[in-house]
Design a protein around this motif. Structure first.
Motif, short mmCIF file in Angstrom:
data_model
loop_
_atom_site.label_atom_id
_atom_site.label_comp_id
_atom_site.label_asym_id
_atom_site.label_seq_id
_atom_site.Cartn_x
_atom_site.Cartn_y
_atom_site.Cartn_z
N PHE A 358 0.83 -1.22 0.00
CA PHE A 358 0.00 0.00 0.00
C PHE A 358 0.86 1.28 0.00
N CYS A 374 -7.11 4.16 -5.22
CA CYS A 374 -6.38 3.26 -4.31
C CYS A 374 -6.55 1.81 -4.76
N ALA A 376 -8.14 -0.46 -3.50
CA ALA A 376 -9.51 -0.93 -3.31
C ALA A 376 -10.47 -0.24 -4.27
N LYS A 378 -11.08 3.01 -4.54
CA LYS A 378 -11.66 4.26 -4.06
C LYS A 378 -10.83 5.46 -4.54
N ALA A 398 -8.36 10.15 0.82
CA ALA A 398 -9.57 9.33 0.62
C ALA A 398 -10.64 9.75 1.63
N ASP A 402 -14.88 5.66 3.39
CA ASP A 402 -14.34 4.61 2.50
C ASP A 402 -13.31 3.77 3.24
N CYS A 403 -12.42 4.46 3.97
CA CYS A 403 -11.33 3.74 4.65
C CYS A 403 -11.84 2.97 5.88
N CYS A 406 -13.17 -0.28 4.92
CA CYS A 406 -12.31 -1.04 4.00
C CYS A 406 -11.62 -2.21 4.70
N GLN A 409 -7.83 -1.60 5.69
CA GLN A 409 -7.44 -0.42 6.49
C GLN A 409 -6.21 -0.68 7.37
N CYS A 412 -3.22 -0.43 5.15
CA CYS A 412 -3.11 0.79 4.35
C CYS A 412 -2.94 2.06 5.20
N CYS A 413 -3.77 2.24 6.21
CA CYS A 413 -3.66 3.45 7.05
C CYS A 413 -4.03 3.12 8.49
N ARG A 420 -6.96 7.78 4.22
CA ARG A 420 -5.57 7.66 3.76
C ARG A 420 -5.19 8.87 2.89
#
Ligand code: SF4
Length: 507
Positions: A358, A374, A376, A378, A398, A402-403, A406, A409, A412-413, A420
């Protein structure tokens, strides 16, 4: 058993009889003639300093002297002598007026300069700080001599900054509450001083004590003012309550020094001629970073020599958007190392717990919508931009919902409450042109010379002249001290490059 003849001990009385010693007589009185002119030999640098100072126009020093022929009053020390004493002392790594006064009593070079007289240290100390404008002119006057000797061309100037310790320890830096406490105590002491009941000391000692208390109060008041200035200069996000100022030298600042440690210092900016390593401009700043210092440095060189350098060479601390624009406007060719490109590094992403799948390269940029997609699927929309150094940083983010929903997550963040984000760095047109120039072999070859030239005077004034710490306090006085040292440095180069070779040719 026979004894070894070499081990036979000679009686002490016999040993003493064999040695004819010269007796030391410390009771005698001697009266020796001194030929002052022969105190130093013909090749001594002190003669070169006097020879040069005698040639200079010192009108601005003489103009302020009130003692003149035909009017009552004592004669004063000749500025030519005081200038020569300070130049010679700095050349020898001495920056104390008391030490110079002491050396005048026995050191042949100082005795030759003064003609065996002794200059009071108060006179020397006052002279060093009294003639600010005259000293600026003297610096320019010496540059004129060096230029006439062919030592200054201004084809290329190397510029650098060096941190010099302030005359204040790190322990003298306090926060507002402590400074206010100290100031209250100092004011109380000032109010109670001069009380006839407590005057057991001599008048002279009492006066000195009172002066010291008043100065302490004044310094604390200045420290509180400096504190407000530092707070005002800090960015919004920083903790302004943690700001500290020195009660010893309120104008000194805490800076990162060459040894990697933080300490009280001033930032001395030195411009050096590329060929002969003559200092063509000197300034002192309270700013720890060099980022905004090149333009004033070029202006100083122009003020000193009547023309701008054609080319300036600096390290990455100076190369930023504003400097590039300023040099372009002044038609000065800028050569330097490329500035640090900030942004989120892989190391930082690793620290944040982001999985390599990511990292930014996993996101796809769409030029038509100026947004990212991203892994995913988004969208990360443009959020804002910020100019840093010579780059423009554009941030994309983002949506939180959404995150939050997800499945990726945590990779990714992790831990973020916002969605993110991604930062894209774009070089400005000036930066692109600068990068292209610095990739040419010519520019690289010129940059390689930078350290050897720009750091030569820094090393000389610190190692040979001892300017590792200022003796004076306050921005104006440390600037004067720097100017004296750089003046002495330039005269040393004149002796090395012109006076000594001429002298040897005559012998
Ligand atoms: S956490 Fe957000 S940015 Fe990351 S993959 Fe999921 S939706 Fe996209």
């Amino acid at each position: 058993m026979r004894s070894d003849p070499s081990l036979v001990t000679v009686p002490q009385e016999e040993q003493q009889r064999r040695v004819r010693r010269k007796e030391i007589n410390r009771q005698q009185l001697l009266l020796r003639p001194v030929e002052v002119e022969k105190l130093v030999d013909l090749g001594d640098p002190v003669r070169a300093i006097w020879e040069l100072v005698e040639r200079l126009n010192l009108e601005s020093f003489y103009a302020e002297i009130e003692s003149v022929e035909g009017v009552a009053g004592r004669p004063v020390w000749d500025p030519r002598l005081l200038i020569s004493l300070w130049i010679y002392a700095y050349k020898e790594g001495i920056s104390s007026a008391r030490e110079i006064a002491r050396l005048c009593e026995y050191h042949p070079a100082y005795q030759w300069l003064t003609g065996l007289d002794v200059v009071n240290y108060h006179t020397l100390a006052d002279f060093r700080i009294h003639y600010k404008e005259a000293l600026d002119r003297l610096f320019i006057e010496v540059l004129g001599v060096l230029s006439h000797e062919g030592l200054i061309t201004l084809e290329r100037v190397m510029h650098d900054g060096t941190k010099v310790k302030a005359c204040a320890s790190s322990k003298s830096f306090h926060r507002k509450a402590t400074l206010e406490d100290h100031l209250r105590l100092a004011r109380e002491q000032v109010q109670h001083m001069g009380d006839p009941e407590s005057e057991e000391l001599s008048q002279r000692v009492e006066k000195a004590r009172q002066r010291s208390l008043r100065e302490k109060q004044q310094r604390l008041e200045e420290a509180l003012k400096a504190l407000e200035k530092i707070k005002a200069s800090r960015s919004k996000g920083s903790d302004k309550e943690k700001v500290r100022a020195s009660s010893t030298d309120p104008e000194a600042r805490i800076m990162l020094q060459a040894n990697g440690a933080y300490g009280s210092a001033y930032n001395v900016q030195i411009s050096t001629e590329g060929q002969s390593k003559i200092i063509v401009g000197v300034g002192v700043t309270q700013a720890s970073a060099d980022a905004a210092e090149l333009e004033p440095a070029v202006d100083r060189v122009e003020a000193n020599l009547g023309q701008r350098p054609k080319q300036v060479v600096v390290d990455g601390g100076f190369t930023n958007q504003a400097t590039m624009e300023a040099m372009s406007a002044k038609q000065v060719d800028l050569i330097g190392s490329l500035p640090e490109r900030s942004g989120v590094t892989p190391r930082r992403l690793e620290q944040l717990g982001v999985s390599p799948e990511f990292y930014p390269q996993a996101f796809t940029y769409d030029v038509s919508t100026d947004s990212y997609q991203c892994p995913a699927g988004k969208v990360l929309k443009f959020e804002g931009e910020q100019q840093q150094s010579a780059s423009l940083h554009r941030r994309y983010r983002a949506k939180v919902r959404d995150c939050k929903g997800c499945e990726f997550q945590e990779q990714c963040c992790p831990g973020t409450k916002k969605g993110r984000s991604l930062v894209r760095s774009e070089a400005t047109p000036e930066m692109v042109a600068f990068q292209a120039k610095m990739e040419t072999p010519e520019a690289r070859a010129i940059y390689k010379q930078r350290a050897g030239v720009a750091e030569f005077p820094n090393a000389w004034i610190k190692d040979k002249m001892g300017l590792r710490q200022f003796r004076l306090r306050g921005l104006v006085k440390v600037t004067l001290e720097s100017l004296w040292v750089c003046l002495a440095y330039n005269i040393c180069q004149w002796i090395r490059l012109c006076w000594k070779p001429r002298r040897l040719a005559q012998v």
